[in-house]
Design a protein around this motif. Structure first.
Motif, PDB file in Angstrom:
ATOM      1  N   ASP A  87      39.715  51.889  36.325  1.00 37.91           N
ATOM      2  CA  ASP A  87      39.438  51.962  35.115  1.00 37.91           C
ATOM      3  C   ASP A  87      40.673  50.438  34.973  1.00 37.91           C
ATOM      4  OD1 ASP A  87      38.049  54.422  34.728  1.00 37.91           O
ATOM      5  OD2 ASP A  87      40.234  55.330  34.069  1.00 37.91           O
ATOM      6  N   ASP A  88      41.216  50.408  35.765  1.00 35.69           N
ATOM      7  CA  ASP A  88      42.169  49.226  35.266  1.00 35.69           C
ATOM      8  C   ASP A  88      41.405  48.137  36.553  1.00 35.69           C
ATOM      9  OD1 ASP A  88      43.451  50.366  37.284  1.00 35.69           O
ATOM     10  OD2 ASP A  88      45.189  49.341  37.394  1.00 35.69           O
ATOM     11  N   ALA A  89      40.511  47.374  36.255  1.00 39.12           N
ATOM     12  CA  ALA A  89      40.310  46.419  37.510  1.00 39.12           C
ATOM     13  C   ALA A  89      39.623  45.080  36.521  1.00 39.12           C
ATOM     14  CB  ALA A  89      38.769  47.421  38.408  1.00 39.12           C
ATOM     15  N   MET A  90      40.090  44.336  36.848  1.00 38.71           N
ATOM     16  CA  MET A  90      40.267  42.751  36.622  1.00 38.71           C
ATOM     17  C   MET A  90      39.235  42.512  37.300  1.00 38.71           C
ATOM     18  SD  MET A  90      43.376  41.653  35.583  1.00 38.71           S
ATOM     19  CE  MET A  90      44.198  42.336  37.751  1.00 38.71           C
ATOM     20  N   PRO A  91      37.485  42.654  36.437  1.00 36.26           N
ATOM     21  CA  PRO A  91      36.303  41.066  37.196  1.00 36.26           C
ATOM     22  C   PRO A  91      36.714  40.004  37.835  1.00 36.26           C
ATOM     23  CG  PRO A  91      36.354  41.580  34.801  1.00 36.26           C
ATOM     24  CD  PRO A  91      37.765  41.636  34.791  1.00 36.26           C
ATOM     25  N   GLU A  92      37.225  39.106  37.674  1.00 38.53           N
ATOM     26  CA  GLU A  92      37.700  38.289  38.080  1.00 38.53           C
ATOM     27  C   GLU A  92      38.453  38.495  39.808  1.00 38.53           C
ATOM     28  OE1 GLU A  92      41.425  38.463  35.762  1.00 38.53           O
ATOM     29  OE2 GLU A  92      39.075  38.463  35.833  1.00 38.53           O
ATOM     30  N   LEU A  93      39.239  39.573  39.676  1.00 36.19           N
ATOM     31  CA  LEU A  93      40.154  40.217  40.856  1.00 36.19           C
ATOM     32  C   LEU A  93      38.899  40.713  41.507  1.00 36.19           C
ATOM     33  CD1 LEU A  93      42.435  40.339  42.414  1.00 36.19           C
ATOM     34  CD2 LEU A  93      43.221  42.668  40.952  1.00 36.19           C
ATOM     35  N   VAL A  94      37.769  41.693  41.085  1.00 35.69           N
ATOM     36  CA  VAL A  94      36.982  42.302  41.481  1.00 35.69           C
ATOM     37  C   VAL A  94      35.958  41.082  42.892  1.00 35.69           C
ATOM     38  CG1 VAL A  94      35.019  43.947  41.710  1.00 35.69           C
ATOM     39  CG2 VAL A  94      37.144  44.450  40.378  1.00 35.69           C
ATOM     40  N   HIS A  95      36.256  40.034  41.449  1.00 34.17           N
ATOM     41  CA  HIS A  95      35.180  39.241  42.508  1.00 34.17           C
ATOM     42  C   HIS A  95      36.054  38.470  43.556  1.00 34.17           C
ATOM     43  CE1 HIS A  95      32.227  36.056  43.045  1.00 34.17           C
ATOM     44  NE2 HIS A  95      32.964  34.843  43.198  1.00 34.17           N
ATOM     45  N   THR A  96      37.106  38.674  43.276  1.00 38.06           N
ATOM     46  CA  THR A  96      37.273  37.609  44.382  1.00 38.06           C
ATOM     47  C   THR A  96      37.694  38.638  46.034  1.00 38.06           C
ATOM     48  OG1 THR A  96      39.071  36.507  43.441  1.00 38.06           O
ATOM     49  CG2 THR A  96      39.472  36.544  45.595  1.00 38.06           C
ATOM     50  N   LEU A  97      37.884  39.467  45.597  1.00 39.20           N
ATOM     51  CA  LEU A  97      38.240  40.937  46.907  1.00 39.20           C
ATOM     52  C   LEU A  97      36.865  41.377  47.689  1.00 39.20           C
ATOM     53  CD1 LEU A  97      40.633  43.227  45.148  1.00 39.20           C
ATOM     54  CD2 LEU A  97      41.258  41.656  46.607  1.00 39.20           C
ATOM     55  N   ASP A  98      35.904  41.134  46.432  1.00 43.07           N
ATOM     56  CA  ASP A  98      34.634  41.039  46.796  1.00 43.07           C
ATOM     57  C   ASP A  98      34.212  40.672  47.750  1.00 43.07           C
ATOM     58  OD1 ASP A  98      32.816  44.072  46.839  1.00 43.07           O
ATOM     59  OD2 ASP A  98      31.686  42.690  44.832  1.00 43.07           O
ATOM     60  N   SER A  99      34.170  39.058  47.591  1.00 45.56           N
ATOM     61  CA  SER A  99      34.006  38.366  48.323  1.00 45.56           C
ATOM     62  C   SER A  99      34.459  38.194  49.864  1.00 45.56           C
ATOM     63  CB  SER A  99      34.040  36.613  47.656  1.00 45.56           C
ATOM     64  OG  SER A  99      35.777  36.221  47.961  1.00 45.56           O
ATOM     65  N   TRP A 100      36.346  38.419  50.040  1.00 41.72           N
ATOM     66  CA  TRP A 100      36.611  38.711  51.467  1.00 41.72           C
ATOM     67  C   TRP A 100      36.104  40.278  52.013  1.00 41.72           C
ATOM     68  CZ3 TRP A 100      37.936  34.427  52.907  1.00 41.72           C
ATOM     69  CH2 TRP A 100      38.383  34.027  52.908  1.00 41.72           C
ATOM     70  N   TYR A 101      36.361  41.497  51.327  1.00 42.98           N
ATOM     71  CA  TYR A 101      36.593  43.045  51.889  1.00 42.98           C
ATOM     72  C   TYR A 101      35.254  43.620  50.584  1.00 42.98           C
ATOM     73  CZ  TYR A 101      41.029  41.358  52.704  1.00 42.98           C
ATOM     74  OH  TYR A 101      42.260  40.709  53.621  1.00 42.98           O
ATOM     75  N   GLY A 102      34.121  43.063  51.020  1.00 45.24           N
ATOM     76  CA  GLY A 102      32.586  44.002  49.785  1.00 45.24           C
ATOM     77  C   GLY A 102      32.185  44.621  51.084  1.00 45.24           C
ATOM     78  N   ASN A 103      32.079  44.384  52.141  1.00 48.38           N
ATOM     79  CA  ASN A 103      31.572  45.736  52.988  1.00 48.38           C
ATOM     80  C   ASN A 103      32.668  45.295  54.328  1.00 48.38           C
ATOM     81  OD1 ASN A 103      30.423  43.225  54.135  1.00 48.38           O
ATOM     82  ND2 ASN A 103      28.437  43.341  53.164  1.00 48.38           N
ATOM     83  N   LEU A 104      31.589  46.431  55.389  1.00 50.75           N
ATOM     84  CA  LEU A 104      32.849  46.324  56.424  1.00 50.75           C
ATOM     85  C   LEU A 104      32.837  44.836  57.289  1.00 50.75           C
ATOM     86  CD1 LEU A 104      33.746  47.891  58.088  1.00 50.75           C
ATOM     87  CD2 LEU A 104      32.321  49.311  58.946  1.00 50.75           C
ATOM     88  N   SER A 105      30.822  44.362  57.180  1.00 48.09           N
ATOM     89  CA  SER A 105      31.355  43.296  57.450  1.00 48.09           C
ATOM     90  C   SER A 105      31.585  42.052  57.163  1.00 48.09           C
ATOM     91  CB  SER A 105      29.396  42.944  57.792  1.00 48.09           C
ATOM     92  OG  SER A 105      29.275  42.296  56.737  1.00 48.09           O
ATOM     93  N   MET A 106      31.911  42.016  56.185  1.00 51.34           N
ATOM     94  CA  MET A 106      32.492  40.984  55.427  1.00 51.34           C
ATOM     95  C   MET A 106      34.069  41.279  55.312  1.00 51.34           C
ATOM     96  SD  MET A 106      31.082  38.016  54.215  1.00 51.34           S
ATOM     97  CE  MET A 106      32.996  37.614  53.222  1.00 51.34           C
ATOM     98  N   SER A 107      34.286  42.063  56.154  1.00 44.74           N
ATOM     99  CA  SER A 107      36.003  42.496  56.419  1.00 44.74           C
ATOM    100  C   SER A 107      36.461  42.207  57.413  1.00 44.74           C
ATOM    101  CB  SER A 107      35.939  44.419  55.591  1.00 44.74           C
ATOM    102  OG  SER A 107      36.267  45.104  54.870  1.00 44.74           O
ATOM    103  N   PHE A 108      35.303  42.478  58.513  1.00 43.51           N
ATOM    104  CA  PHE A 108      35.154  42.313  59.900  1.00 43.51           C
ATOM    105  C   PHE A 108      35.113  41.515  59.882  1.00 43.51           C
ATOM    106  CE2 PHE A 108      34.386  42.558  64.359  1.00 43.51           C
ATOM    107  CZ  PHE A 108      34.948  43.418  64.609  1.00 43.51           C
ATOM    108  N   THR A 109      34.148  39.909  59.359  1.00 43.58           N
ATOM    109  CA  THR A 109      34.739  38.862  59.474  1.00 43.58           C
ATOM    110  C   THR A 109      35.318  38.265  58.482  1.00 43.58           C
ATOM    111  OG1 THR A 109      32.344  38.874  59.625  1.00 43.58           O
ATOM    112  CG2 THR A 109      33.047  36.348  59.193  1.00 43.58           C
ATOM    113  N   THR A 110      36.108  38.877  57.827  1.00 41.37           N
ATOM    114  CA  THR A 110      37.192  38.258  57.243  1.00 41.37           C
ATOM    115  C   THR A 110      38.877  38.133  57.959  1.00 41.37           C
ATOM    116  OG1 THR A 110      36.957  38.633  54.979  1.00 41.37           O
ATOM    117  CG2 THR A 110      39.276  38.524  55.174  1.00 41.37           C
ATOM    118  N   LEU A 111      38.860  39.338  58.706  1.00 35.63           N
ATOM    119  CA  LEU A 111      39.850  39.734  59.356  1.00 35.63           C
ATOM    120  C   LEU A 111      39.701  39.184  61.134  1.00 35.63           C
ATOM    121  CD1 LEU A 111      39.829  43.748  59.532  1.00 35.63           C
ATOM    122  CD2 LEU A 111      41.940  42.019  58.694  1.00 35.63           C
ATOM    123  N   PHE A 112      38.548  38.586  61.818  1.00 36.12           N
ATOM    124  CA  PHE A 112      38.388  37.452  62.728  1.00 36.12           C
ATOM    125  C   PHE A 112      38.844  36.421  62.418  1.00 36.12           C
ATOM    126  CE2 PHE A 112      35.690  34.798  65.231  1.00 36.12           C
ATOM    127  CZ  PHE A 112      36.638  35.283  66.355  1.00 36.12           C
TER     128      PHE A 112
END
Length: 99
Positions: free
Chosen positions: A59-84
């Motif tokens: 419930d306490d998810a801030m939209p701007e923070l969610v957008h930033t986190l989504d861009s880095w870790y939104g799905n498994l392929s983005m998470s894997f790419t970010t870690l790489f």
């Protein structure tokens, strides 16, 4: 003079054979290391992706923070790419850690 050339050629071929043997012997170790690295990155990619998904569902998810986190870790392929990118120094940990 010709015998000296043949002796040099044989010596260089023997050195080349040693180098080729060393490369072929180290291939197994390289493949095992890359496989372990892949599994570690896959594990942490799933972990970060699940954490972001849980955060978005809270419930306490801030939209701007969610957008930033989504861009880095939104799905498994983005998470894997970010870690790489972080492992290979393509992106700083600070930029990924503090969204």
């Amino acid at each position: 003079m010709r015998t000296i050339r043949v002796a040099r050629a044989v010596r260089s071929i023997r050195e080349f054979q040693k180098m080729a043997y060393a490369l072929m012997s180290s291939t197994r170790t390289l493949v095992c290391s890359l496989l372990i690295l892949f599994f570690v990155m896959y594990f942490f990619g799933i972990l970060f992706c699940q954490a972001v998904t849980d955060f978005k569902a809270s419930d306490d998810a801030m939209p701007e923070l969610v957008h930033t986190l989504d861009s880095w870790y939104g799905n498994l392929s983005m998470s894997f790419t970010t870690l790489f990118m972080v492992i290979t120094s393509g992106v700083s940990w600070q930029g990924v850690y503090e969204p």
